[in-house]
Design a protein around this motif. Structure first.
Motif, PDB file in Angstrom:
ATOM      1  N   TYR A   1      22.795 -41.476 -25.346  1.00  0.00           N
ATOM      2  CA  TYR A   1      23.723 -40.709 -24.513  1.00  0.00           C
ATOM      3  C   TYR A   1      24.575 -39.750 -25.350  1.00  0.00           C
TER       4      TYR A   1
ATOM      5  N   GLU B   1      22.463 -26.445 -24.003  1.00  0.00           N
ATOM      6  CA  GLU B   1      21.749 -27.334 -23.094  1.00  0.00           C
ATOM      7  C   GLU B   1      22.658 -28.452 -22.602  1.00  0.00           C
ATOM      8  N   ASN B   2      23.511 -28.952 -23.483  1.00  0.00           N
ATOM      9  CA  ASN B   2      24.484 -29.998 -23.135  1.00  0.00           C
ATOM     10  C   ASN B   2      25.865 -29.377 -23.229  1.00  0.00           C
ATOM     11  N   TRP B   3      26.518 -29.177 -22.092  1.00  0.00           N
ATOM     12  CA  TRP B   3      27.763 -28.395 -22.123  1.00  0.00           C
ATOM     13  C   TRP B   3      28.943 -29.073 -21.438  1.00  0.00           C
TER      14      TRP B   3
ATOM     15  N   GLN C   1      21.066 -32.172 -30.107  1.00  0.00           N
ATOM     16  CA  GLN C   1      19.733 -31.661 -29.815  1.00  0.00           C
ATOM     17  C   GLN C   1      18.910 -31.474 -31.086  1.00  0.00           C
TER      18      GLN C   1
ATOM     19  N   TYR D   1      24.904 -36.852 -20.689  1.00  0.00           N
ATOM     20  CA  TYR D   1      23.470 -36.575 -20.692  1.00  0.00           C
ATOM     21  C   TYR D   1      22.762 -37.736 -21.375  1.00  0.00           C
TER      22      TYR D   1
ATOM     23  N   GLN E   1      26.197 -22.666 -19.842  1.00  0.00           N
ATOM     24  CA  GLN E   1      24.980 -23.471 -19.798  1.00  0.00           C
ATOM     25  C   GLN E   1      23.760 -22.686 -20.271  1.00  0.00           C
TER      26      GLN E   1
ATOM     27  N   PRO F   1      27.783 -30.057 -29.702  1.00  0.00           N
ATOM     28  CA  PRO F   1      26.674 -30.819 -29.118  1.00  0.00           C
ATOM     29  C   PRO F   1      25.291 -30.341 -29.540  1.00  0.00           C
TER      30      PRO F   1
END
Length: 408
Positions: A374, A362-364, A321, A368, A358, A317
């Motif tokens: 998304y 940031e996205n775990w 970002q 989101y 986490q 992920p």
């Protein structure tokens, strides 16, 4: 040196935690049992990791040895914190008595039994949880359903259902019945397509040999599509040559083909319905920090326009970002995995979720949204290293695409 430091740390923590046991009971047989069990756990850990390990992974022997050490260490570190805190108080009391009492002797107060009882009671919680995670939690599959709304979704795809699985890590499995149950559970969702977002194995393609028949049963109307994860490249095991490593990667790609999965390597396909289509894009692994960076979003999306609706598979992920969420080609939905939710945490669906991972990603876990785009980070189908899961259960994601705006 690393082994020496680890053993010293283990023994020091053990000695300190033992003070709680000594405070609660004077029975020698309990003391001996405590020491014996600690030595067995440590000895088994050293023995397992001293054995040759051609796969380079965490098979049942190594995995369980690590799991038991982790369960004991976490519990005893908690005990140590309590005991150390009490010792600080005892030391301060002793200093105060020495300075302000007529008794000139420096004397530490005795340990209090009730504090040792509280400490042991609290330490039992992570110990029992980690053992439960090893024997039950790792196969406690959860189906998580999401509905996402998009104004520009083609009409023909309103209600389109995607089932996502990720991080199979087949080299860690030790229960065929449970895996067959999970595969059946995936098929029971009757999604239009199944998307697998990487890490089929821990290191070697041969890890899939016992599981080919089981995973070949995965099926969906529009097929099964897949990508590679960081572990699929075989970078975490010693090979006799670079060619052997490359051969392993080719063998793994053949595994995807034999399973009937369409492996996307920085490329895209189209899913079509009633004269309309959406793009399905798959990038190779790209991870922040020291992880492999083979993903090429520009190559994978070459020829696609910003107006076309897109679903992207990207194992790590951090790529979302780094690039995907702000890319001008407009990637509506990204599906990732990789984090496993660290296989440990606390989660109350819809209310609260926490995991140490986490602080790294940031996205775990879960859905989101940023800039109207998304990402779903799947918590993983399998497990790695620690052979269990506590609080963060293995996941099958089911995502339904709907046309329109999100209801208020």
């Amino acid at each position: 040196m690393r082994w020496f430091l680890f053993i010293c740390f283990y023994i020091l923590v053990d000695i300190y935690a033992f003070q709680a046991v000594k405070t609660l009971t004077k029975h020698n047989w309990i003391h001996i049992s405590y020491v014996f069990l600690s030595l067995v756990v440590l000895g088994n850990f050293i023995y397992q990791f001293a054995q040759p390990n051609p796969s380079g992974g965490f098979g049942s022997g190594r995995g369980y040895a690590m799991g038991f050490v982790l369960a004991f260490m976490v519990s005893k570190i908690l005990l140590t914190v309590f005991m150390f805190g009490e010792d600080i108080v005892r030391f301060v009391v002793a200093i105060y008595g020495r300075l302000f009492s007529t008794n000139a002797a420096f004397e530490m107060p005795s340990r209090r039994t009730f504090l040792s009882q509280i400490a042991l009671g609290i330490a039992v919680i992570p110990f029992a949880s980690l053992l439960y995670g090893m024997y039950k939690g790792k196969y406690n599959y959860k189906v998580l359903n999401y509905t996402l709304y998009f104004e520009d979704l083609p009409d023909a795809f309103d209600g389109y259902r995607i089932t996502q699985i990720s991080d199979i890590h087949s080299g860690s499995f030790d229960n065929k019945e449970k895996i067959e149950y999970a595969v059946d559970l995936v098929n029971e969702q009757k999604a239009d397509t199944i998307l697998f977002t990487g890490d089929l194995v821990n290191n070697k393609a041969t890890e899939m040999d016992p599981w080919m028949e089981t995973f070949s049963k995965l099926n969906a109307k529009d097929g099964v599509f897949s990508i590679l994860g960081n572990h699929d490249y075989g970078d975490y095991v010693a090979w006799e040559s670079d060619q052997a490593r490359l051969n392993n990667l080719q063998d793994l790609k053949k595994v995807h083909s034999t399973l009937g999965w369409d492996l996307l390597l920085n490329e895209h396909r189209f899913l079509e319905r009633n004269g309309e289509r959406i793009a399905l894009i798959g990038v190779e692994n790209w991870g922040a920090g020291g992880f492999k960076k083979m993903g090429d979003l520009d190559l994978a999306g070459k020829g696609l326009s910003p107006q076309e609706f897109k679903v992207l598979m990207s194992h790590d992920p951090s790529y979302w970002q780094e690039k995907i969420k702000t890319d001008g080609n407009n990637y509506h939905l990204t599906l990732s995995g990789h984090t496993h939710g660290m296989q440990f945490g606390i989660e109350i669906p819809g209310w609260f979720k926490w995991s140490p991972v986490q602080y790294r990603y940031e996205n775990w876990a879960g859905i989101y949204e940023e800039f109207g785009r998304y990402i779903n980070v799947n918590r993983g189908f399998g497990y790695l290293a620690y052979p269990g899961r506590v609080g963060i259960w293995p996941e099958i994601s089911v995502i339904e695409l709907r046309k329109g705006s999100k209801p208020a």
